[in-house]
Each structure stands twice: as structure tokens, then as C-alpha cells.
Design an enzyme around this catalytic site. Structure first.
Site, mmCIF file in Angstrom:
data_model
loop_
_atom_site.group_PDB
_atom_site.id
_atom_site.type_symbol
_atom_site.label_atom_id
_atom_site.label_comp_id
_atom_site.label_asym_id
_atom_site.label_seq_id
_atom_site.Cartn_x
_atom_site.Cartn_y
_atom_site.Cartn_z
ATOM 1 C CB CYS A 51 -0.943 0.001 1.204
ATOM 2 S SG CYS A 51 -2.112 -1.385 1.214
ATOM 3 C CG HIS A 58 -3.155 3.684 1.906
ATOM 4 N ND1 HIS A 58 -3.652 3.223 0.714
ATOM 5 C CD2 HIS A 58 -3.205 2.642 2.773
ATOM 6 C CE1 HIS A 58 -3.979 1.942 0.843
ATOM 7 N NE2 HIS A 58 -3.729 1.570 2.077
ATOM 8 C CG ASN A 90 -6.623 -0.651 1.096
ATOM 9 O OD1 ASN A 90 -5.892 -0.238 0.209
ATOM 10 N ND2 ASN A 90 -6.164 -1.087 2.258
#
Length: 319
Positions: free
Chosen positions: A114, A246, A276
Site C-alpha cells: 500500500c 492512503h 482500499n
């Protein structure tokens, strides 16, 4: 004058298939209310059968190049951040380079899960500062739906697919990437990982995560890396116009903003619509905000992310 990497264009691509939270209700013990209250996610996009990470990356890159007003012969390098490549090798970046016809560009992938886009952005900035490239295409692209365990409600409801891209160009002046801060600690690898790989199982494996433990690490480490990057840029949090984090979990984002003393009005949020998307989440959010005209020239933007490894970091940009 200082040579900096300036963002000239942004782009994004999301698969056509939109999956609402209710879709999961007959698969695992969950509900729309449960997912919304714990994550802030309402829907996400899943890639179609046969739709690959490289295909999505190409679509996002095309939009970013168009908005930057650049042609294929003006790009010197392609960096793709991904943990879900089409193949073990070659890299997704080489597939993007070929797909776009970027005959002058060298290409490689970055894998920091990520946090991948932040790491890729920092690498592109370093190459531009060093004079190794003048224009770099930086992409985050993921098909996380291919590595999800549909019986694990703690993970399968969180992730989505998509791609985001930015074009960086060398310029002299005050605008551009001002600083970056990168960190890793492999002793925490069991908090977030995939239980497969080439040299272990010979298969792709499925995503595994200790959500509560990761939440605590995320809030602490994201705030710390953002503060360090801001200090490296010679700024304070009072100078920050936008936080583009993020997009993993709305509660993590809110807690991080609070630790940075930033009101939520200064935070770009796309997690409700995208879920996500790992390395794609920051460039997706940048593109959404850019297209909406939320950024003004000279705005100070902080991006930050944490992912498996653990790896985490942040980048400060003057728009």
C-alpha cells in the site's frame, strides 16, 4: 534554482463493475452497516474477468499524459507500484511501456504494497533531481480482488481494484516535490502479508491481515512520517493545505489527521467509493481532487501510506 519534480498531469481508471457492501452479505457474516461503521467503505470496483493490472495502468497513464499535454516520445521512464502484477515477470511497467508505445522510456516496478506509490514517487523524484530523467510516468495499479479470501470478512470487504497515475516533469522553481520520508520494518511482516509466493508455495496465495494490530501501527507511523517529511521540507503542519492519505480506512485517516492537527476539510477522502486499492489509492485520490479543481497552484500537499512489510512513508508536494 533548484531542480524539482513537478506534477504536470493526473489520471485514473476504475473497472466498470461496482460492488456495493450488500454484495458481501450472503458470503460472510457482515452487513452494509458493519462495513460502513468500521471502515467508511460503501462500495468498491472489481476488475472484469481478463482485465489485468497492466491494462488498468495503461488507461490511467493515458489520461495523465493527455492532461499533461505530453506525447509518447517525451516520457523518459515508467515506474509502476503494484503488488498484483500480471505475471511473476516481466514487470507491469514494461507492459505499460510497450502498450503505450513509449519507445524512449525505461521501465520498472516498485513493490511496497500500500506504500508503493509513495516509494515510487520518491524514486522518480530522485531520478529527476539527479538528471537521469526529465519526465517520469508514475503509476499505482492493483487487482487485489484476485488475492482475497472470500470467507474472511475482515479482509475481503476492504479492498478494490483500480489504477491512478501522475506525470512528473523536471522544472526549476518553488513548485514540485519538496521532500520524502521512507521507512520499513520487516519484523512486522506477519501483520499484513500474502500466504503464497514463487519460492514458497508456487502459487499467488491469499491476503492475511491482523487488522487491530495494523490499525495501531498505521495511526502512529503515518503521523510520524508525515511530520518528518514536513520538517524536511522546512515547513510546519500549519503550512499544509491538503492531506491526501492512503485510502485504507476512514477511521485511520481521521485519527491521523487529528494527530497532525488538520481539520477533515483539508483531507481528500475517496475510500467510500473505492475501498482500499493499495498502491493505487493515493494517485486515484489525487486525480479525483485534481479533476474537481480542489488544488490551487502553490498548495502544499502531503501524501502518506503504510503497507505490508511493514513499509511506510510520505511525500510533500507543492502543487
Amino acid at each position: 534554482m533548484t531542480r524539482r519534480a513537478v506534477i504536470r498531469g493526473t489520471g485514473r481508471y476504475l473497472p466498470e463493475r461496482v460492488v456495493e457492501n450488500a454484495w458481501f452479505e450472503d458470503k460472510v457474516d457482515t452487513s452494509d452497516e458493519w462495513i460502513r461503521s468500521r471502515t467508511g467503505i460503501e462500495r468498491r470496483h472489481f476488475a472484469a474477468e481478463g482485465e489485468t493490472t497492466s491494462a488498468m495502468a495503461i488507461r490511467a497513464a493515458e489520461q495523465a499524459m493527455s492532461r499533461a499535454g505530453l506525447s509518447v516520445d517525451q516520457i523518459d521512464a515508467v515506474i509502476v507500484a503494484t503488488s498484483t502484477p500480471d505475471l511473476t515477470f516481466p514487470s507491469v511497467a514494461t507492459m505499460v511501456q510497450s502498450g503505450l508505445g513509449l519507445t524512449r522510456a525505461f521501465a520498472f516496478d516498485v513493490q511496497a504494497v500500500c506504500a508503493g506509490f509513495v516509494f515510487a514517487l520518491a524514486n522518480a523524484d530522485a531520478m529527476i533531481r539527479a538528471g537521469q530523467a526529465d519526465r517520469v510516468l508514475v503509476i499505482g495499479a492493483e487487482t487485489f480482488s484476485r488475492i482475497l479470501d472470500w470467507s474472511d470478512r475482515g479482509t475481503c470487504v476492504l479492498f478494490g481494484d483500480g489504477a491512478g497515475a501522475v506525470v512528473l516533469e523536471a522544472a526549476e522553481g518553488a513548485r514540485g516535490i519538496l521532500s520524502s520520508d521512507l521507512n520499513s520494518d520487516g519484523s512486522f511482516r506477519d501483520i499484513l502479508y500474502v500466504d503464497g509466493g514463487v519460492s514458497t508455495t508456487g502459487s499467488a496465495g491469499k491476503l492475511r491481515m491482523q487488522g487491530n494490530v495494523l490499525f495501531r501501527h498505521a495511526v502512529e507511523k503515518l503521523a510520524q512520517t508525515a511530520h518528518r517529511a514536513i520538517e524536511k521540507a522546512g515547513l510546519t503542519t500549519a503550512d499544509v493545505d491538503w492531506l491526501v492519505p492512503h485510502q485504507a480506512n476512514a477511521r485511520i485517516i481521521t485519527a491521523t489527521a487529528q494527530r497532525m492537527s488538520l481539520p477533515m476539510e483539508k483531507v481528500v477522502l475517496t475510500v467510500a467509493d473505492h475501498g482500499n486499492t493499495s498502491a493505487a489509492s493515493i494517485p486515484l485520490a489525487l486525480s479525483v481532487a485534481d479533476e474537481a479543481g480542489r488544488f490551487s497552484e502553490g498548495d502544499v500537499i502531503v501524501t502518506e501510506a503504510i503497507g505490508g512489510g511493514l513499509s511506510w512513508g510520505s511525500v510533500v508536494v507543492r502543487w
